[in-house]
Design an enzyme around this catalytic site. Structure first.
Site, PDB file in Angstrom:
ATOM      1  N   ASP A  85       7.544  -5.181   3.256  1.00 50.06           N
ATOM      2  CA  ASP A  85       7.854  -5.208   1.832  1.00 50.06           C
ATOM      3  C   ASP A  85       9.254  -4.625   1.616  1.00 50.06           C
ATOM      4  OD1 ASP A  85       7.348  -5.366  -1.029  1.00 50.06           O
ATOM      5  OD2 ASP A  85       7.132  -3.186  -0.944  1.00 50.06           O
ATOM      6  N   ASP A 259       4.163  -0.604  -0.004  1.00 46.52           N
ATOM      7  CA  ASP A 259       3.791   0.589  -0.766  1.00 46.52           C
ATOM      8  C   ASP A 259       3.351   0.298  -2.193  1.00 46.52           C
ATOM      9  OD1 ASP A 259       6.246  -0.064  -1.966  1.00 46.52           O
ATOM     10  OD2 ASP A 259       6.648   2.049  -2.421  1.00 46.52           O
ATOM     11  N   ASP A 263       0.972  -5.067  -2.933  1.00 45.12           N
ATOM     12  CA  ASP A 263       0.906  -5.242  -1.485  1.00 45.12           C
ATOM     13  C   ASP A 263      -0.520  -5.141  -0.945  1.00 45.12           C
ATOM     14  OD1 ASP A 263       3.683  -5.527  -1.204  1.00 45.12           O
ATOM     15  OD2 ASP A 263       3.961  -3.359  -1.218  1.00 45.12           O
TER      16      ASP A 263
END
Length: 374
Positions: A85, A259, A263
């Site tokens: 991410d 985080d 996600d």
């Protein structure tokens, strides 16, 4: 292995008893049979996996990666693709407002006051720095990967992306004020060690890929800073989890690190899901491991620890099998008496313990050999 080992030991003991009894009588038959039973060491086989895995978990934890189980550690050892991410993972996640009108910031901060997203934290932090009192929102609806809406001062507002590094505040039933006044500009920075970490992924044979819901221009800029060759932008939470499953169907073992609230699906779908400690509570709950520091470097340490543990497990099992074959064979042929067998038996377990303890040494050696700068 344990049931087969038990049967094989009992069969060998029975054959030893019968063979020696027929050839030499009861006394040597009983002594050699006892030696076979005593020298056999199933403990070494049983200890090989848990000891090396525990050493690997400890090595990873010392370097900032906390894993839920030894299974997660060994899955991490086999990772071939890493989906990363952007915000809060490859970047520092410390997004700051660079430009915004007070009136726009007030409404936006009111909408975002209860959100845990890094952009929300940046907006509310800037409002606090300017001394702007936050209004209380009503009927707030947050759509992961898209934006947030709610009622402030009796009006329903929407806060959505406005291109690279910006979000736009507008009325749900139409625009309000000038376009310039509605835009909030933000900035984020790539983690200091991001490029070095990406290089380490490649050195381990793991393909790193940047996955983000942000605008493509922003994603490309972060990809250049971190030296990421493959960048996927404008992905929804469902898109990220679909990407994970697509790579898995292609035969890859997939790690996903993130985080944010958006996600969660990808973390759950991945073979190993790693969450940043600063992330949303839901990501911490669904993840297989948590990075306790502000860096992705612990993930690299976790892969090394997993591979070292796997290597030592295999070595311990080979040693344990070789010990049992040789020692039990020698005892069956009368080359080992019961007293010597009693001394030899714990030696095999001690060897497994010593081999497992080498996991930390192997990881430390790789840490020393790793590049220290990008």
């Amino acid at each position: 292995i344990a049931p087969w080992f038990t049967v094989a030991t009992l069969v060998l003991a029975a054959l030893t008893l019968v063979g020696w009894w027929v050839a030499r009588g009861a006394a040597p038959a009983i002594a050699n049979t006892v030696a076979v039973l005593v020298v056999a060491c199933p403990c070494a086989l049983a200890l090989a996996h848990p000891l090396a895995a525990a050493a690997g978990l400890a090595a990873a934890a010392r370097r900032g990666l906390l894993l839920r189980s030894s299974g997660n550690l060994l899955d991490l050892a086999g990772v071939t693709v890493a989906g990363l991410d952007k915000t809060g993972t490859v970047t520092a996640g410390t997004i700051a407002v660079t430009e915004a009108a007070d009136a726009t910031l007030r409404v936006a901060a009111g909408l975002e006051r209860f959100s845990l997203h890094p952009i929300a934290r940046a907006i509310t932090a800037e409002a606090g720095r300017r001394g702007i009192p936050l209004p209380r929102p009503e009927d707030v609806r947050e759509t992961p990967g898209r934006g947030i809406s709610g009622i402030v001062d009796g009006i329903r507002w929407e806060l959505t992306t406005a291109g690279p590094g910006a979000v736009r505040l507008g009325r749900a039933d139409g625009p309000a004020g000038t376009a310039a006044d509605q835009v909030i500009h933000l900035g984020d920075t790539t983690r200091i060690d991001a490029r070095r970490t990406i290089e380490a992924f490649r050195g381990l044979g793991v393909e790193p890929v940047l996955l983000t819901g942000d605008h493509e221009d922003v994603a490309r800029a972060v990809g250049r800073d971190a030296d990421l060759a493959e960048v996927r932008a404008r992905l929804s939470p469902a898109d990220k989890s679909a990407w994970v499953r697509e790579r898995q169907r292609a035969g890859a073992t997939v790690l996903f690190a993130g985080d944010g609230l958006n996600d969660g699906p990808a973390l759950a779908a991945a073979d190993v899901g790693i969450a940043m400690a600063s992330g949303a509570a839901s990501t911490l709950l669904v993840a297989d491991g948590i990075v306790s520091t502000g860096s992705l470097a612990p993930v690299i340490a976790g892969i090394r620890a997993g591979r070292a543990a796997e290597r030592m497990i295999r070595r311990s099992l080979r040693q344990a099998v070789a010990y049992n074959l040789v020692s039990m064979g020698a005892a069956a042929f009368g080359l080992v008496n019961p007293l010597v067998a009693a001394v030899l038996m714990p030696v095999s377990s001690a060897l497994v313990i010593w081999t497992s303890a080498r996991v930390e040494h192997l990881v430390r050696r790789q840490d020393t050999c790793a590049p220290t700068s990008s």
